[in-house]
Every structure is written in structure tokens, then in C-alpha cells.
Design an enzyme around this catalytic site. Sequence first.
Site, mmCIF file in Angstrom:
data_model
loop_
_atom_site.group_PDB
_atom_site.id
_atom_site.type_symbol
_atom_site.label_atom_id
_atom_site.label_comp_id
_atom_site.label_asym_id
_atom_site.label_seq_id
_atom_site.Cartn_x
_atom_site.Cartn_y
_atom_site.Cartn_z
ATOM 1 N N GLU A 116 49.569 44.303 39.833
ATOM 2 C CA GLU A 116 48.973 45.170 40.849
ATOM 3 C C GLU A 116 49.235 44.688 42.272
ATOM 4 O O GLU A 116 48.741 45.281 43.228
ATOM 5 C CB GLU A 116 47.462 45.269 40.614
ATOM 6 C CG GLU A 116 47.101 45.867 39.267
ATOM 7 C CD GLU A 116 45.599 46.057 39.069
ATOM 8 O OE1 GLU A 116 44.820 45.626 39.953
ATOM 9 O OE2 GLU A 116 45.201 46.637 38.039
ATOM 10 N N ASN A 173 29.969 49.255 42.725
ATOM 11 C CA ASN A 173 28.961 50.010 41.986
ATOM 12 C C ASN A 173 27.761 49.145 41.626
ATOM 13 O O ASN A 173 27.780 47.926 41.787
ATOM 14 C CB ASN A 173 29.569 50.566 40.705
ATOM 15 C CG ASN A 173 30.212 49.474 39.856
ATOM 16 O OD1 ASN A 173 31.336 49.068 40.130
ATOM 17 N ND2 ASN A 173 29.510 48.978 38.856
ATOM 18 N N HIS A 227 39.213 45.319 25.607
ATOM 19 C CA HIS A 227 40.050 45.966 24.595
ATOM 20 C C HIS A 227 40.118 47.481 24.744
ATOM 21 O O HIS A 227 40.857 48.135 24.004
ATOM 22 C CB HIS A 227 39.560 45.588 23.198
ATOM 23 C CG HIS A 227 39.706 44.127 22.915
ATOM 24 N ND1 HIS A 227 40.927 43.528 22.719
ATOM 25 C CD2 HIS A 227 38.784 43.132 22.841
ATOM 26 C CE1 HIS A 227 40.749 42.230 22.516
ATOM 27 N NE2 HIS A 227 39.466 41.964 22.600
ATOM 28 N N THR A 244 29.696 44.193 44.123
ATOM 29 C CA THR A 244 30.749 43.229 44.432
ATOM 30 C C THR A 244 31.868 43.863 45.259
ATOM 31 O O THR A 244 32.264 45.001 45.039
ATOM 32 C CB THR A 244 31.346 42.633 43.146
ATOM 33 O OG1 THR A 244 31.705 43.694 42.259
ATOM 34 C CG2 THR A 244 30.348 41.725 42.465
ATOM 35 N N ARG A 246 45.822 41.248 43.094
ATOM 36 C CA ARG A 246 46.415 42.276 43.970
ATOM 37 C C ARG A 246 47.187 41.720 45.156
ATOM 38 O O ARG A 246 47.698 42.496 45.950
ATOM 39 C CB ARG A 246 45.322 43.241 44.445
ATOM 40 C CG ARG A 246 44.816 44.074 43.306
ATOM 41 C CD ARG A 246 43.814 45.150 43.695
ATOM 42 N NE ARG A 246 43.126 45.534 42.482
ATOM 43 C CZ ARG A 246 42.020 44.962 42.042
ATOM 44 N NH1 ARG A 246 41.414 44.045 42.767
ATOM 45 N NH2 ARG A 246 41.497 45.330 40.900
ATOM 46 N N ASP A 301 29.422 54.672 38.745
ATOM 47 C CA ASP A 301 30.516 53.747 39.043
ATOM 48 C C ASP A 301 31.360 54.257 40.204
ATOM 49 O O ASP A 301 32.578 54.107 40.219
ATOM 50 C CB ASP A 301 31.392 53.537 37.800
ATOM 51 C CG ASP A 301 32.361 52.364 37.953
ATOM 52 O OD1 ASP A 301 32.215 51.587 38.919
ATOM 53 O OD2 ASP A 301 33.278 52.241 37.129
ATOM 54 N N GLY A 314 32.902 41.678 39.450
ATOM 55 C CA GLY A 314 31.825 41.405 38.502
ATOM 56 C C GLY A 314 30.717 42.422 38.462
ATOM 57 O O GLY A 314 29.765 42.272 37.688
ATOM 58 N N LYS A 333 35.913 56.355 45.206
ATOM 59 C CA LYS A 333 35.891 56.938 43.871
ATOM 60 C C LYS A 333 35.157 58.271 43.797
ATOM 61 O O LYS A 333 35.480 59.112 42.962
ATOM 62 C CB LYS A 333 35.231 55.961 42.887
ATOM 63 C CG LYS A 333 36.160 54.935 42.273
ATOM 64 C CD LYS A 333 35.405 54.223 41.157
ATOM 65 C CE LYS A 333 36.271 53.208 40.447
ATOM 66 N NZ LYS A 333 35.530 52.586 39.311
ATOM 67 N N THR A 378 40.008 39.274 41.682
ATOM 68 C CA THR A 378 41.245 40.014 41.418
ATOM 69 C C THR A 378 41.860 40.557 42.707
ATOM 70 O O THR A 378 43.011 40.980 42.711
ATOM 71 C CB THR A 378 40.985 41.192 40.458
ATOM 72 O OG1 THR A 378 39.965 42.038 41.013
ATOM 73 C CG2 THR A 378 40.545 40.696 39.092
#
Length: 695
Positions: free
Chosen positions: A73, A271, A616, A251, A125, A316, A188, A343, A172
Site C-alpha cells: 500500500e 471509528n 482471515h 485511532t 503505507r 465504521d 487499533g 468513509k 500501518t
Amino acid sequence: MNRTRPGLAIGLALFAAACGSQTPGTVAPDEWPFYGRDQQEQRFSPIDQINRSTVTKLGLAWSQEVESDRGQEATPLMADGVVYVSTAWSLVYAFDAATGKQLWSFDPQTDRSSLVKACCDAVNRGVALAGGKVFVGTLDGRLIAINAKTGKQIWSANTLEGAPAIMKYTITGAPRIARNKVLIGNGGADMGARGFVTAYDTDTGRLAWRFYTTPNPAGKPDGAASDEALKAKAQGTWGDGEWRNSGGGGTAWDAITYDPDSGLVYIGTGNGGPFDYAIRSGSKGDNLFLSSIVAVDPDTGKYRWHYQTTPQDSWDYTATQQMISARLKIGGQDRDVLMQAPKNGYFYVLDRTSGALLSAKPFAPVTWSSGIDMKTGRPMLNPGVHYDKAPSVQQPGPFGAHSWQAMSFSPRTGLVYIPVQLTTGVYQRDDKFKYRSIGQAAGLKPAEFPEDQVAAARKASSGQLLAWDPVNQKAAWSIPKRWFVNGGTLVTAGDLVFQGDIDGFLTAYDAYKGNKLWSVNVGTSIIAPPITYRVNGEQYVAVMSGFGGAGGLIGKLVPEHPRRNGRLLVFKLGGTAPLEKITDPVPPPIDVAGVTSTGDIEAGILEFSRTCSGCHGANASNPYIADLRRSAALRDARLWQSIVIDGALKDQGMVSFKPILTPAEAENIRAYVLREARRGAAAAKAPPAAPAKGG
């Protein structure tokens, strides 16, 4: 760990001027030294050698494969003829910008067990540059300064110092530079963790200030720059609920923008954790500063103003998406503005000095709100959106109308180019939710749908490349995309918009009209945003390829791809380097005929959602971490237990779940995944989809 190539000193000069000591707000036109090229994050390049007339001559100049097959990313940076890029697991590389020769690489030896705390893969990123240093945040929570010439570590800071161990943090996002400080936020919120941004001295790594984005669950001050604002503005906007146990979320996992003109740092916050407003806060208060833009002083971290895009967030709807500073003529007057497309589906234009809302309109379908009240700045919520009495189906879904994939702004066209996601989400409360030390903290109950409804959802989910007029708040043009996850954008003075997509195409569009001018199939998905730079009189376009991240969690709503190492691909006019074709097949489903389980499938569905889906993915089908439907452990209950309960694969990030799962619950999950494996095998026998086309 550092690996340096011989001859490093050749062609490498100190680049402090390119990385921190220029006139505020200016950047050398040939370079890309900041995450958004300039600190206003417009992602607009003034180079025009590659333009609407010459773009058809683009060819590959060079490429480099990196040592990670997870999601890629990162935005590469370029200064003084060197390209710096990070990869999944927080590795950093330096390449000669003209030839692609690797100069050095740096491996921070990230603790693989930290993957269990990440919502969306081991992605990274990007890096930051300042004063001859390269800064990178690691998945396990460190901020590291690296010597830009040698690739050797200068200092390392533990950004999680002082944070309760129970809170599940990662990094990230890319660090940002503000004057003589390097700023980093943490991920997180999906795990419930309490948000904060920390500033460190670029030379010494000494902590300068910290700003928490939600109140202390213990109800006491933190001794941080945010104390006064949290007490005056935020504390009274929270009721009692699970946030007291987890931290509440908020976060700042991506967007942090320093604007040299206003002298402010803008923090985009995440969120709530849990998602559900009723579980999190007893359905009381707006929960500041969740899903907000918060402006602070770069020297002290003191609060200046805030604007909350989504009060009472239950969906979210993060405001962590990129923020762009610009000057627009609105109502006949020049206004210094801050623009964001978060979002929740609304495009916001704010006064970047005061935070006053100037306009807000939907840039994608929005059903959760009927509009924004311009007197109060608040969204007008539609009935039933808090899903307190029944499940709620809303647009956008939790993946958002726009996520981390960068948008760009052209001062020439006056348009913002947004990678739009057209998605729907089903929100259903998990009445039995309790915060746990491992796993997601969304507070949502999974919704099971028949295969025909899943197929319909796949058909309805798509993407767009949208050219948006921020002054008149309307679309100028749009390009439909087959899948809703696609790459970020770059716009240039050559009046070109570049974007990659999940089908593996890098495409250039006319910035005024949107018609496709050039496209190349690179063989692997592109979700990262491109950059451009010029060396020795030649302009280059560079982009990372490699799929994963949150996109891998979507399961049946994205195409299956084989796992391949990421690549940095660099193009120039007349480039003739060979482009390796990727032909690896997707692994076939394993044979589970005759394999049985004593587990309860229905119980396994809920437990999988709470515990496993964050890595997953939906339907246990994320191939970029591990597609459990193809796991040999499915055939053997004892082997399954050794992994899930005993932690046999902890060195690969699969820690023991013994603290929160019983062996019987682990077997329930296995029963559910066995069912999904059988469904996947049946789907693999279906006729193949039509071949993809570029653009």
C-alpha cells in the site's frame, strides 16, 4: 537488520534541503519528498513531459521485486535521485531512481505475533524523509529513524510506551513531518484501542507531545497535550459502556496533514470501538473525537479546533481518509480550505484556519443520512440506522465510500480525483459482545446469506474513478470499475490522472474529460497510489503492485489472486525493460470429502466473526494471509487444535487463542470453515468469469 549494497556512496548526496529545509509549502518540482508530494497532500506534480500527447509512449524503465507477498500500500518517495519505499512487515528499500539499482534495504525485525492485533494485514503505507533520515513506523508499534545514505538505524522510539497492554495497537500508516518533528498515529480502533498521535524530535527521537483522540477510560488526565481539550470538549460526550474496558477507538491510523500556510496539523480520527454506539457508549453523546478532523499546534500539540463528520458513529465511518489543503474560489472569494472524502460518503470542504464547514454533499450513494444541516454541521440521521431494534442495511458499508487509497487535486482542472467504493453494509448487533484480549471489537453479529444473494451483492458492488468539482460539489465525470477496491490516484501538469486497479492495470486518463489514453497490464493487482518524478531530464511514473490489506478480507466480493511478492514498477517514455508476466494459478481447493467435525456450525459462524475474520476475512477466504478453506489442518482436528489452541504457528503471526477459546469453540470454528471449504470447491467448478479489460 540492514543489508547495504556496495558502492552506496556513489550518487548519494545529503538531501536535507529536499527533505525539510525548503521554504514552507514548496517542493522541488522534480521530486516527491512527502507522502502527498507536497505537505498539503495534493498529489499533483508540476512535471508535464509525460502528457496527453506523449503518454502512449510509456514503457517500463525498471522494476524491483520486494521480500513480502502481503498487501502493498506504500507511496514511494523520491529525493536527490533516490527512491525510498516501504513494504508489508515494515521493510524499507532504497533504489537509484533512474536505474533501479538497490542501494540498501532495512528490516526492522517486526514481531510477527503483532499481526493478531492488526485489523487488515501487515501493510505499511510509506516512509517520511527529513534531515538525511528515513522514518518508518513498524507493525509492532515502533518509530524508527534510518540513515538515508547507509540504511543503518539511528534511533528507535516505542510509540506504545504508556499505553495499557490490553489495548491492541499497530502502525500501518506513513509518518508525517511538521517542522522539526515527525508525527505518527496508531491503528487499533477495530480492536477497541484508544487513539492518539505522537510527535518526536526528528534528530533525537525524544517525545515532544502526544494528543489522545478520546477521553481516558479511567476518567483522569493523561499529562498529555490533549488533556485540556478532552476535559472541555470530549469527556461529557461519552456515556458508560464497553469503551471503558477497551479504550473507545478513534485511532489515527492514516491521515495526518501538516499545512505550512495555516501552521496547523490536521488529524483524521477513526471509528468507535466497538462499532455499535449502544454497546460502546450506552447510546449517549456524540463520542468526541471519533470520526473527526482535529486541528492541533505542531509545536505543542495543543487543540485548535475540530469538526466531527459522523457523530454517534455506529458504521465504521472513519475520518482517517486523506485531507487536502488548497485555495478555492468559493462565492467569488478566495478561501483557504481543507477537503476530505471520508468513509461516510460526504465530500467536505472546511475553512482550514477555523474549521468552519463551507459545504458538504454526497459523492457516493448515502442511505444512513438525508443530508448535512449547514447550520449545525451535523448529519441528519435516517430512522433505524443505529440497528437497535433490527438489522440495518446501509450505504456505504463499513469499507466506506472512500478508504485509505489516496485522492488527488489538480489546480489546473480544479477537480479532485477520488477512488470511490460503491458498497452496502449489513449491521446487526451482537447482544453477547464482551471485550476480549484477542480478536475484533466491532460488536457486530455476522449475517449469513444464501449464495444467490452473495452473488447479487458481488454484482452490485463496484467502484468508480470520480472527478469531483469541490466548489460546486458535483461530479465532472466518472469511470466505472469492475471491483470496488482499486488504487489511489496521481494527477499531473500533463493533465493526466493515473490509477491502478485490482485487475492489474495501470491506466492514464485525460484529467479534463476522463477518456482513457494509455493502459498496461502489470500482472498483479495495484491498490497503492502512483507517484511521478524527474531525474536527468526524464520523467518517471512509479507504483507498488501487490494485493492484500483490507481488500483481502472481503472474501467473495473480490477476485481470487495467487500470492506473489510485491513489485515496484517504474515507467518512462520509451522504456523497454521487460515486464514479467504473472501466470501463477490460484491454488485449487483441498479435498475435504468425508472429513467431519463434532463442532456446531452456527456457533462457529459467530465465533469466527469475533475472533478470526479480522485476518482471515469473510468466509475464511483471505488468500493474502491464509485461506483457511485450503488449509490442510481442516482435515485433522488434532492439527487444527495444535495451531489454534497451542500456537504451533506463532512465529508466522498465528498466536495461541487459548486465552479466549476453548477446544470446543475452536472445533466449532473448524466446522464452519469446513462448510465454507465445500462451498468454495463447488464454486470453483462454476464457469469462469469473463476476462478483465483495462480501465
